[in-house]
Scaffold this motif. Structure first.
Motif, PDB file in Angstrom:
ATOM      1  N   GLU A 115      46.789  -2.015 -69.924  1.00  0.00           N
ATOM      2  CA  GLU A 115      46.364  -2.538 -71.228  1.00  0.00           C
ATOM      3  C   GLU A 115      47.551  -3.241 -72.016  1.00  0.00           C
ATOM      4  O   GLU A 115      47.242  -4.341 -72.248  1.00  0.00           O
ATOM      5  N   LEU A 116      48.395  -2.644 -71.373  1.00  0.00           N
ATOM      6  CA  LEU A 116      49.944  -3.335 -72.128  1.00  0.00           C
ATOM      7  C   LEU A 116      50.081  -4.705 -71.237  1.00  0.00           C
ATOM      8  O   LEU A 116      50.361  -5.782 -71.740  1.00  0.00           O
ATOM      9  N   ARG A 117      49.933  -4.545 -70.025  1.00  0.00           N
ATOM     10  CA  ARG A 117      50.058  -5.693 -69.051  1.00  0.00           C
ATOM     11  C   ARG A 117      48.947  -6.938 -69.436  1.00  0.00           C
ATOM     12  O   ARG A 117      49.398  -8.175 -69.479  1.00  0.00           O
ATOM     13  N   ALA A 118      47.714  -6.493 -69.848  1.00  0.00           N
ATOM     14  CA  ALA A 118      46.828  -7.450 -70.294  1.00  0.00           C
ATOM     15  C   ALA A 118      47.109  -8.171 -71.513  1.00  0.00           C
ATOM     16  O   ALA A 118      47.002  -9.674 -71.737  1.00  0.00           O
ATOM     17  N   VAL A 119      48.078  -7.469 -72.384  1.00  0.00           N
ATOM     18  CA  VAL A 119      48.224  -8.453 -73.523  1.00  0.00           C
ATOM     19  C   VAL A 119      49.484  -9.596 -72.954  1.00  0.00           C
ATOM     20  O   VAL A 119      49.368 -10.685 -73.728  1.00  0.00           O
ATOM     21  N   TYR A 120      50.446  -9.127 -72.282  1.00  0.00           N
ATOM     22  CA  TYR A 120      51.467 -10.190 -71.646  1.00  0.00           C
ATOM     23  C   TYR A 120      50.690 -11.300 -71.021  1.00  0.00           C
ATOM     24  O   TYR A 120      50.777 -12.548 -71.184  1.00  0.00           O
ATOM     25  N   GLU A 121      49.619 -10.846 -70.089  1.00  0.00           N
ATOM     26  CA  GLU A 121      48.933 -11.981 -69.339  1.00  0.00           C
ATOM     27  C   GLU A 121      47.993 -12.905 -70.422  1.00  0.00           C
ATOM     28  O   GLU A 121      47.892 -13.840 -70.027  1.00  0.00           O
ATOM     29  N   THR A 122      47.532 -12.349 -71.263  1.00  0.00           N
ATOM     30  CA  THR A 122      46.914 -13.023 -72.347  1.00  0.00           C
ATOM     31  C   THR A 122      47.798 -14.095 -73.048  1.00  0.00           C
ATOM     32  O   THR A 122      47.360 -15.293 -73.262  1.00  0.00           O
ATOM     33  N   VAL A 123      48.824 -13.597 -73.611  1.00  0.00           N
ATOM     34  CA  VAL A 123      49.763 -14.500 -74.333  1.00  0.00           C
ATOM     35  C   VAL A 123      50.289 -15.673 -73.435  1.00  0.00           C
ATOM     36  O   VAL A 123      50.376 -16.572 -73.877  1.00  0.00           O
ATOM     37  N   TRP A 124      50.779 -15.015 -72.389  1.00  0.00           N
ATOM     38  CA  TRP A 124      51.606 -16.023 -71.324  1.00  0.00           C
ATOM     39  C   TRP A 124      50.605 -16.754 -70.546  1.00  0.00           C
ATOM     40  O   TRP A 124      51.150 -17.757 -69.764  1.00  0.00           O
ATOM     41  N   ASP A 125      49.215 -16.473 -70.625  1.00  0.00           N
ATOM     42  CA  ASP A 125      48.325 -17.381 -69.804  1.00  0.00           C
ATOM     43  C   ASP A 125      48.749 -17.267 -68.196  1.00  0.00           C
ATOM     44  O   ASP A 125      48.660 -17.904 -67.651  1.00  0.00           O
ATOM     45  N   THR A 126      49.247 -16.163 -67.746  1.00  0.00           N
ATOM     46  CA  THR A 126      49.498 -15.989 -66.370  1.00  0.00           C
ATOM     47  C   THR A 126      49.334 -14.565 -65.722  1.00  0.00           C
ATOM     48  O   THR A 126      49.275 -13.674 -66.684  1.00  0.00           O
ATOM     49  N   ALA A 127      48.938 -14.558 -64.544  1.00  0.00           N
ATOM     50  CA  ALA A 127      48.946 -13.291 -63.860  1.00  0.00           C
ATOM     51  C   ALA A 127      50.367 -12.439 -63.700  1.00  0.00           C
ATOM     52  O   ALA A 127      51.046 -13.103 -63.103  1.00  0.00           O
ATOM     53  N   ALA A 160      51.220 -21.623 -87.658  1.00  0.00           N
ATOM     54  CA  ALA A 160      50.394 -21.239 -86.467  1.00  0.00           C
ATOM     55  C   ALA A 160      50.412 -19.647 -86.486  1.00  0.00           C
ATOM     56  O   ALA A 160      51.216 -18.953 -86.025  1.00  0.00           O
ATOM     57  N   VAL A 161      49.190 -18.935 -86.765  1.00  0.00           N
ATOM     58  CA  VAL A 161      49.168 -17.768 -86.817  1.00  0.00           C
ATOM     59  C   VAL A 161      48.102 -17.193 -85.689  1.00  0.00           C
ATOM     60  O   VAL A 161      46.986 -17.700 -85.734  1.00  0.00           O
ATOM     61  N   PHE A 162      48.601 -16.337 -84.871  1.00  0.00           N
ATOM     62  CA  PHE A 162      48.045 -15.726 -83.842  1.00  0.00           C
ATOM     63  C   PHE A 162      47.715 -14.375 -83.640  1.00  0.00           C
ATOM     64  O   PHE A 162      48.397 -13.577 -84.413  1.00  0.00           O
ATOM     65  N   THR A 163      46.800 -13.898 -82.879  1.00  0.00           N
ATOM     66  CA  THR A 163      46.445 -12.696 -82.785  1.00  0.00           C
ATOM     67  C   THR A 163      45.744 -12.561 -81.359  1.00  0.00           C
ATOM     68  O   THR A 163      45.277 -13.575 -80.839  1.00  0.00           O
ATOM     69  N   VAL A 164      45.370 -11.324 -80.733  1.00  0.00           N
ATOM     70  CA  VAL A 164      44.939 -11.247 -79.542  1.00  0.00           C
ATOM     71  C   VAL A 164      43.545 -10.643 -79.943  1.00  0.00           C
ATOM     72  O   VAL A 164      43.556  -9.387 -80.515  1.00  0.00           O
ATOM     73  N   ARG A 165      42.372 -11.263 -79.565  1.00  0.00           N
ATOM     74  CA  ARG A 165      40.805 -10.648 -79.890  1.00  0.00           C
ATOM     75  C   ARG A 165      40.031 -10.861 -78.569  1.00  0.00           C
ATOM     76  O   ARG A 165      40.128 -11.751 -77.790  1.00  0.00           O
ATOM     77  N   GLU A 166      39.555  -9.746 -78.196  1.00  0.00           N
ATOM     78  CA  GLU A 166      38.459  -9.655 -77.139  1.00  0.00           C
ATOM     79  C   GLU A 166      39.078 -10.358 -75.696  1.00  0.00           C
ATOM     80  O   GLU A 166      38.684 -11.050 -75.186  1.00  0.00           O
ATOM     81  N   GLY A 167      40.457  -9.996 -75.605  1.00  0.00           N
ATOM     82  CA  GLY A 167      41.171 -10.399 -74.449  1.00  0.00           C
ATOM     83  C   GLY A 167      41.475 -11.858 -74.368  1.00  0.00           C
ATOM     84  O   GLY A 167      41.838 -12.206 -73.191  1.00  0.00           O
TER      85      GLY A 167
END
Length: 242
Positions: free
Chosen positions: A173-185, A20-27
């Motif tokens: 921008e850093l917060r957006a990474v956490y929100e994306t991976v954690w799926d929470t605001a 399971a290989v993950f990355t962050v793309r386009e938010g």
């Protein structure tokens, strides 16, 4: 051979690896999947993986299968930091025979597009948003869910999130990474306080700022600090996801 030991007394089974290989793309959080070109589950999305060869370690098999099925360059695959997730051993998880799988996971930035044509039993490979990864083959939905939980935990106690930001980034921008991976605001003031009071997490870029689209003053810019581990950890908030 050890005296008195009879290998034929035990039913043989196969060992496989799944990744399971993950990355962050386009938010959005994306996972690398392959479209199966063979039965069982021909035409279904699945995690990259395959059978461990007799004279091969599980990690070596994982890197070999990832390169073969996705077409990612061998030097890129060799440099990946793979973390062993867990072993999946339910007797009926594979309709072909008894198969035990060792799963690995990774969260990495800047991985290239996989090859249009896959290798092995993969028809092709692609990055797919995690929210679109449904009806996976075998027990890969369970593996994917476990892997996502693992990488979410990894962001709690490491500085990995900064690798998905520009060289100089805003705290938004850093917060957006956490929100994306954690799926929470996340609460902005609370996040800012935790980041800036965690030793070595980020460093301010003197005199630099960036307009962020709002009406307020430009946001200050930061770069990764010298720390690799967060003390104290940046824990996910409890409660429902967004």
């Amino acid at each position: 051979m050890t005296a008195g030991y009879d290998p034929s007394a035990f039913e043989p089974f196969a060992v496989t690896v799944d990744l399971a290989v993950f990355t962050v793309r386009e938010g959005a959080l994306h996972v690398l999947l392959i479209r199966r070109g063979q039965e069982p589950y021909a035409g279904s999305w699945a995690l990259p993986g395959g059978f461990v060869l007799p004279r091969e370690s599980a990690e070596s098999a994982a890197r070999r299968e990832l390169a073969e099925e996705t077409g990612l360059p061998e030097d890129v695959v060799a440099a990946l930091h793979l973390e062993q997730l867990r072993t999946y051993s339910e007797p009926d998880r594979d309709p072909r025979m008894r198969v035990v799988s060792v799963a690995f996971t990774a969260l990495v930035p800047d991985l290239p597009e996989p090859a249009a044509q896959g290798g092995g039993d993969a028809a092709h490979a692609r990055w797919l948003a995690v929210g679109e990864a449904s009806d996976l083959a075998f027990d890969h939905a369970e593996i994917l869910a476990d892997a996502r939980e693992r990488i979410g935990s990894k962001l709690e106690y490491t500085c990995l999130a900064t690798a998905f930001c520009p060289p100089e980034f805003t705290l938004g921008e850093l917060r957006a990474v956490y929100e994306t991976v954690w799926d929470t605001a996340l609460d902005r003031p609370n996040f800012r306080r935790k980041v800036l009071t965690t030793p070595g997490f980020v460093e301010p870029v003197p005199g630099a700022a960036r307009l962020t689209g709002g009406r307020g003053k430009p946001a200050a810019l930061y770069r990764p600090g010298p720390a690799t581990v967060l003390h104290p950890p940046l824990l996910r908030p409890e409660g429902p996801t967004r």
